[in-house]
Design a protein around this motif. Sequence first.
Motif, PDB file in Angstrom:
ATOM      1  N   ASP A   1       0.824  -1.214   0.000  1.00  0.00           N
ATOM      2  CA  ASP A   1       0.000   0.000   0.000  1.00  0.00           C
ATOM      3  C   ASP A   1       0.856   1.262   0.000  1.00  0.00           C
ATOM      4  OD1 ASP A   1      -2.454  -1.383   0.101  1.00  0.00           O
ATOM      5  OD2 ASP A   1      -2.174  -1.746   2.236  1.00  0.00           O
ATOM      6  N   GLY A   2       2.005   1.161   0.684  1.00  0.00           N
ATOM      7  CA  GLY A   2       2.908   2.319   0.760  1.00  0.00           C
ATOM      8  C   GLY A   2       3.378   2.752  -0.616  1.00  0.00           C
TER       9      GLY A   2
ATOM     10  N   LEU B   1       0.620   4.706  -2.167  1.00  0.00           N
ATOM     11  CA  LEU B   1       0.622   6.059  -1.583  1.00  0.00           C
ATOM     12  C   LEU B   1       1.743   6.881  -2.203  1.00  0.00           C
ATOM     13  CD1 LEU B   1       0.130   5.220   2.216  1.00  0.00           C
ATOM     14  CD2 LEU B   1      -1.591   6.076   0.630  1.00  0.00           C
TER      15      LEU B   1
ATOM     16  N   SER C   1       2.931  -6.726   2.627  1.00  0.00           N
ATOM     17  CA  SER C   1       2.412  -7.660   3.625  1.00  0.00           C
ATOM     18  C   SER C   1       0.884  -7.644   3.686  1.00  0.00           C
ATOM     19  CB  SER C   1       2.997  -7.327   4.992  1.00  0.00           C
ATOM     20  OG  SER C   1       2.536  -6.068   5.431  1.00  0.00           O
ATOM     21  N   LEU C   2       0.255  -6.474   3.478  1.00  0.00           N
ATOM     22  CA  LEU C   2      -1.198  -6.391   3.648  1.00  0.00           C
ATOM     23  C   LEU C   2      -1.955  -6.231   2.329  1.00  0.00           C
ATOM     24  CD1 LEU C   2      -2.357  -4.347   6.757  1.00  0.00           C
ATOM     25  CD2 LEU C   2      -3.051  -6.604   6.024  1.00  0.00           C
TER      26      LEU C   2
ATOM     27  N   PHE D   1      -4.190  -3.631   0.926  1.00  0.00           N
ATOM     28  CA  PHE D   1      -5.589  -3.223   0.806  1.00  0.00           C
ATOM     29  C   PHE D   1      -5.862  -2.576  -0.546  1.00  0.00           C
ATOM     30  CE2 PHE D   1      -8.349  -3.513   4.487  1.00  0.00           C
ATOM     31  CZ  PHE D   1      -7.506  -4.184   5.348  1.00  0.00           C
ATOM     32  N   MET D   2      -4.839  -1.900  -1.031  1.00  0.00           N
ATOM     33  CA  MET D   2      -5.048  -1.177  -2.286  1.00  0.00           C
ATOM     34  C   MET D   2      -4.342  -1.882  -3.446  1.00  0.00           C
ATOM     35  SD  MET D   2      -4.929   2.797  -1.114  1.00  0.00           S
ATOM     36  CE  MET D   2      -3.443   2.831  -0.159  1.00  0.00           C
TER      37      MET D   2
ATOM     38  N   ASN E   1      -4.626   8.586   1.941  1.00  0.00           N
ATOM     39  CA  ASN E   1      -5.135   7.935   3.157  1.00  0.00           C
ATOM     40  C   ASN E   1      -5.706   8.957   4.132  1.00  0.00           C
ATOM     41  OD1 ASN E   1      -4.835   5.235   2.731  1.00  0.00           O
ATOM     42  ND2 ASN E   1      -2.957   5.001   3.921  1.00  0.00           N
ATOM     43  N   GLU E   2      -4.807   9.755   4.727  1.00  0.00           N
ATOM     44  CA  GLU E   2      -5.272  10.649   5.785  1.00  0.00           C
ATOM     45  C   GLU E   2      -4.250  11.724   6.113  1.00  0.00           C
ATOM     46  OE1 GLU E   2      -2.522   8.559   6.913  1.00  0.00           O
ATOM     47  OE2 GLU E   2      -4.096   7.155   7.364  1.00  0.00           O
TER      48      GLU E   2
ATOM     49  N   SER F   1     -10.608   5.718   1.370  1.00  0.00           N
ATOM     50  CA  SER F   1      -9.537   4.746   1.126  1.00  0.00           C
ATOM     51  C   SER F   1      -8.717   4.536   2.387  1.00  0.00           C
ATOM     52  CB  SER F   1      -8.598   5.235   0.017  1.00  0.00           C
ATOM     53  OG  SER F   1      -9.217   5.132  -1.213  1.00  0.00           O
TER      54      SER F   1
ATOM     55  N   THR G   1      -9.414   2.105   6.118  1.00  0.00           N
ATOM     56  CA  THR G   1      -8.940   0.789   6.580  1.00  0.00           C
ATOM     57  C   THR G   1      -7.516   0.890   7.128  1.00  0.00           C
ATOM     58  OG1 THR G   1      -8.439   0.406   4.253  1.00  0.00           O
ATOM     59  CG2 THR G   1     -10.394  -0.683   5.134  1.00  0.00           C
ATOM     60  N   ALA G   2      -6.989   2.121   7.206  1.00  0.00           N
ATOM     61  CA  ALA G   2      -5.607   2.282   7.672  1.00  0.00           C
ATOM     62  C   ALA G   2      -5.597   2.843   9.101  1.00  0.00           C
ATOM     63  CB  ALA G   2      -4.845   3.168   6.686  1.00  0.00           C
ATOM     64  N   TYR G   3      -4.949   3.953   9.340  1.00  0.00           N
ATOM     65  CA  TYR G   3      -4.768   4.490  10.698  1.00  0.00           C
ATOM     66  C   TYR G   3      -6.118   4.772  11.366  1.00  0.00           C
ATOM     67  CZ  TYR G   3      -2.087   7.146  14.248  1.00  0.00           C
ATOM     68  OH  TYR G   3      -1.504   7.593  15.387  1.00  0.00           O
TER      69      TYR G   3
ATOM     70  N   ASP H   1      -0.310  11.200   4.983  1.00  0.00           N
ATOM     71  CA  ASP H   1      -0.122   9.776   4.670  1.00  0.00           C
ATOM     72  C   ASP H   1       1.083   9.220   5.434  1.00  0.00           C
ATOM     73  OD1 ASP H   1      -2.332   9.504   3.048  1.00  0.00           O
ATOM     74  OD2 ASP H   1      -1.246   9.903   1.184  1.00  0.00           O
TER      75      ASP H   1
HETATM   76  N1  LIG Z   1      -1.652   2.660  14.142  1.00  0.00           N
HETATM   77  C1  LIG Z   1      -1.750   2.494  12.831  1.00  0.00           C
HETATM   78  O1  LIG Z   1      -2.493   1.677  12.306  1.00  0.00           O
HETATM   79  C2  LIG Z   1      -0.932   3.371  11.950  1.00  0.00           C
HETATM   80  C3  LIG Z   1       0.019   4.234  12.481  1.00  0.00           C
HETATM   81  C4  LIG Z   1       0.740   5.034  11.602  1.00  0.00           C
HETATM   82  C5  LIG Z   1       0.491   4.979  10.221  1.00  0.00           C
HETATM   83  N2  LIG Z   1      -0.428   4.131   9.748  1.00  0.00           N
HETATM   84  C6  LIG Z   1      -0.775   4.069   8.353  1.00  0.00           C
HETATM   85  O2  LIG Z   1       0.326   3.870   7.527  1.00  0.00           O
HETATM   86  C7  LIG Z   1       0.117   4.620   6.374  1.00  0.00           C
HETATM   87  C8  LIG Z   1       1.394   4.778   5.642  1.00  0.00           C
HETATM   88  O3  LIG Z   1       1.647   3.549   5.036  1.00  0.00           O
HETATM   89  P1  LIG Z   1       3.102   3.132   4.585  1.00  0.00           P
HETATM   90  O4  LIG Z   1       2.976   1.856   3.836  1.00  0.00           O
HETATM   91  O5  LIG Z   1       3.761   4.293   3.934  1.00  0.00           O
HETATM   92  O6  LIG Z   1       3.803   2.915   5.956  1.00  0.00           O
HETATM   93  P2  LIG Z   1       4.156   1.521   6.633  1.00  0.00           P
HETATM   94  O7  LIG Z   1       5.085   0.775   5.743  1.00  0.00           O
HETATM   95  O8  LIG Z   1       4.530   1.814   8.029  1.00  0.00           O
HETATM   96  O9  LIG Z   1       2.749   0.767   6.573  1.00  0.00           O
HETATM   97  C9  LIG Z   1       1.767   0.877   7.518  1.00  0.00           C
HETATM   98  C10 LIG Z   1       0.719  -0.222   7.303  1.00  0.00           C
HETATM   99  O10 LIG Z   1      -0.498   0.418   6.933  1.00  0.00           O
HETATM  100  C11 LIG Z   1      -1.048  -0.311   5.853  1.00  0.00           C
HETATM  101  N3  LIG Z   1      -1.852   0.580   5.029  1.00  0.00           N
HETATM  102  C12 LIG Z   1      -1.475   1.673   4.335  1.00  0.00           C
HETATM  103  N4  LIG Z   1      -2.514   2.200   3.690  1.00  0.00           N
HETATM  104  C13 LIG Z   1      -3.577   1.407   3.975  1.00  0.00           C
HETATM  105  C14 LIG Z   1      -4.942   1.435   3.606  1.00  0.00           C
HETATM  106  N5  LIG Z   1      -5.442   2.384   2.829  1.00  0.00           N
HETATM  107  N6  LIG Z   1      -5.749   0.462   4.072  1.00  0.00           N
HETATM  108  C15 LIG Z   1      -5.280  -0.507   4.873  1.00  0.00           C
HETATM  109  N7  LIG Z   1      -3.997  -0.575   5.269  1.00  0.00           N
HETATM  110  C16 LIG Z   1      -3.159   0.374   4.819  1.00  0.00           C
HETATM  111  C17 LIG Z   1       0.129  -0.840   5.089  1.00  0.00           C
HETATM  112  O11 LIG Z   1      -0.272  -1.945   4.295  1.00  0.00           O
HETATM  113  C18 LIG Z   1       1.069  -1.205   6.198  1.00  0.00           C
HETATM  114  O12 LIG Z   1       0.851  -2.512   6.641  1.00  0.00           O
HETATM  115  C19 LIG Z   1      -0.478   5.900   6.861  1.00  0.00           C
HETATM  116  O13 LIG Z   1      -1.177   6.580   5.861  1.00  0.00           O
HETATM  117  C20 LIG Z   1      -1.358   5.401   7.969  1.00  0.00           C
HETATM  118  O14 LIG Z   1      -2.671   5.174   7.529  1.00  0.00           O
HETATM  119  C21 LIG Z   1      -1.153   3.329  10.595  1.00  0.00           C
END
Ligand SMILES: NC(=O)c1ccc[n+]([C@@H]2O[C@H](COP(=O)([O-])OP(=O)(O)OC[C@H]3O[C@@H](n4cnc5c(N)ncnc54)[C@H](O)[C@@H]3O)[C@@H](O)[C@H]2O)c1
Length: 531
Positions: free
Chosen positions: A297-298, A301, A321-322, A324-325, A376-377, A414, A417-419, A477
């Motif tokens: 997903d990263g 992004l 690993s995950l 979603f997108m 994302n956010e 979108s 499903t993330a943070y 993001d």
């Molecule tokens: N506590 C948390 O869950 C947390 C904390 C910080 C950031 N994030 C997320 O990580 C994102 C950045 O992703 P990254 O890949 O650059 O960093 P990263 O490599 O640290 O990945 C964070 C995780 O978030 C997942 N993710 C990213 N976008 C997603 C989405 N739209 N739906 C479901 N899962 C998603 C990724 O697959 C990965 O497993 C931020 O936008 C934020 O949403 C989550």
Amino acid sequence: MHKRENPMSPSNSTSTNVLTANASVSPEENGLIDSLSLLSSEKTVQELIQQPLVHGNDDHLFEFSEALRTVAKALRRVTEVKASAQAEACEWKRKYELERARNLLLEQKGGCFSELNVERAGNSVNKTESSDENSDQCELCSGKDDICAHEVLRDGETDSDSCAVPNKMTRKASFKLSWCFKGEKSDRHKHDIVSFGKGNITTAERSSKQISLKWESPPQTVLILTKPNSASVRLLCLEMVRWLKEQKKINIFVEPRVKAELLTESSYYSFVQTWIDENYLLLLHTKVDLIITLGGDGTVLWAASMFKGPVPPIVPFSLGSLGFMTPFYSEHYRENLNAILLGPISITLRHRLQCHIVRDAAKSEYENEGPMLVLNEVTIDRGISSFLTNLECYCDNSFVTRVQGDGLILSTTSGSTAYSLAAGGSMVHHQVPGILFTPICPHSLSFRPLILPEHVTLRVVVPLNSSRSGHAWVSFDGKNRKQLAPGDALVCSMAPWPVPTACQIDSTSDFLRSIHDGLHWNIRKTQSPQS
Ligand SMILES: NC(=O)c1ccc[n+]([C@@H]2O[C@H](COP(=O)([O-])OP(=O)(O)OC[C@H]3O[C@@H](n4cnc5c(N)ncnc54)[C@H](O)[C@@H]3O)[C@@H](O)[C@H]2O)c1
Ligand SMILES: Nc1ncnc2c1ncn2[C@@H]1O[C@H](COP(=O)(O)OP(=O)(O)OP(=O)(O)O)[C@@H](O)[C@H]1O
């Protein structure tokens, strides 16, 4: 001789108004005060100027009537000057908006025409003519069911400086987008959302339907973006570049880092194009028909963050690993890409938020920062501070709430499903138009997450008097962290440029598959039937 009327006589409408307003002052004083307020109306000014002079024994009345006429004339001059200034301002505004619309149009047609000398391709006279007709009607809409169409564009001779491959003619493929209903192409798309014929209110559209992209000319240029530091991604990239070039005759762009990696592998890859100057990214959307991402997903992004305006359709292959997108499996890349290059493709338009930081210390608008676009956010949190954040939130200038906790997430669907999900927000289908308002660890039992409509503008302010928590931190993001000082605000609204991502099946099936496979959503051992 014509008998002049006394302006103070009850038969005169203006003087009637003047004399009946205030009983606690003398009629003359009363009249003057009220007249001045009435004079703000252009009609009243006209009437007063046309009043005949008072002839009679009362010198005071005569003087008062003359004074009124003088004031009225002065006010009329002021009104005229103001009106002409307003007209001039309107004219400038109109010119500015016309110019802006023209520039946007040129940009949508293919970037800076003057800088890049981009022309319409002449390979099909009929096609060019028909696209001219369409662009007169509405640049993006060309038919009843079509959402928009790209024009075929051709580069001129002058854009080789920043590109490793000089003067190569590349074309942007033309495509059409159309709405589908339950997998079928629908002719029922209407622009009227609500109709109320014969007093009965009905709705035609509640949210966007499945969108289908159909190529009108074959895609010829692909940008491949890869997750760094991954051996499997690097191997797949080498293989995919060779296959696209040899089997599909596709032009390929990669990031400068990837081009260097490819050349270390073999000089065979010297045909792959890249850029040196980062400014080239501003025009990349005019060159590229498709983006392929190899990563998680990263990487999607990352791809979205490279485009600050329109984004070409993204085909995301899952090597994370995950995912979603990232609905496409890398093992099946040949079948998937064959189908996508042929079209039609189901796509999801993933909306982005555009964010500005408005600095309290800024002396002009130009010192503010933005727009930053997020897929994302955007998160405002307490950073390394151990105190609660104190954030004042407004929605279209209405006070929403004060966030006291670890912070606040403003998320797209979108990003739901993330943070935002981790912070207790709902999972929302990407085609539901909305902005998620999710607190992070709020210190209040009653703070539930909200979903607001997509048309609102949100403003999150760090209050000037937030002496304990002081600063807050904003990230986009999960990247580009910036500090917000007391008095600073983050302003956030829906961006006009969504990120189109190709679906494996369709938006809904892909969404459900991602929450089942990615999150094991609602997995529970089935209760055995009672024996
Ligand atoms: N506590 C948390 O869950 C947390 C904390 C910080 C950031 N994030 C997320 O990580 C994102 C950045 O992703 P990254 O890949 O650059 O960093 P990263 O490599 O640290 O990945 C964070 C995780 O978030 C997942 N993710 C990213 N976008 C997603 C989405 N739209 N739906 C479901 N899962 C998603 C990724 O697959 C990965 O497993 C931020 O936008 C934020 O949403 C989550
Ligand atoms: N082309 C790129 N250039 C620089 N950084 C990138 C690029 N693509 C991805 N990244 C960054 O690399 C990190 C990891 O990427 P990604 O999330 O795609 O892989 P992952 O962590 O293995 O997968 P997942 O997110 O599914 O767990 C992310 O922070 C992302 O922003």
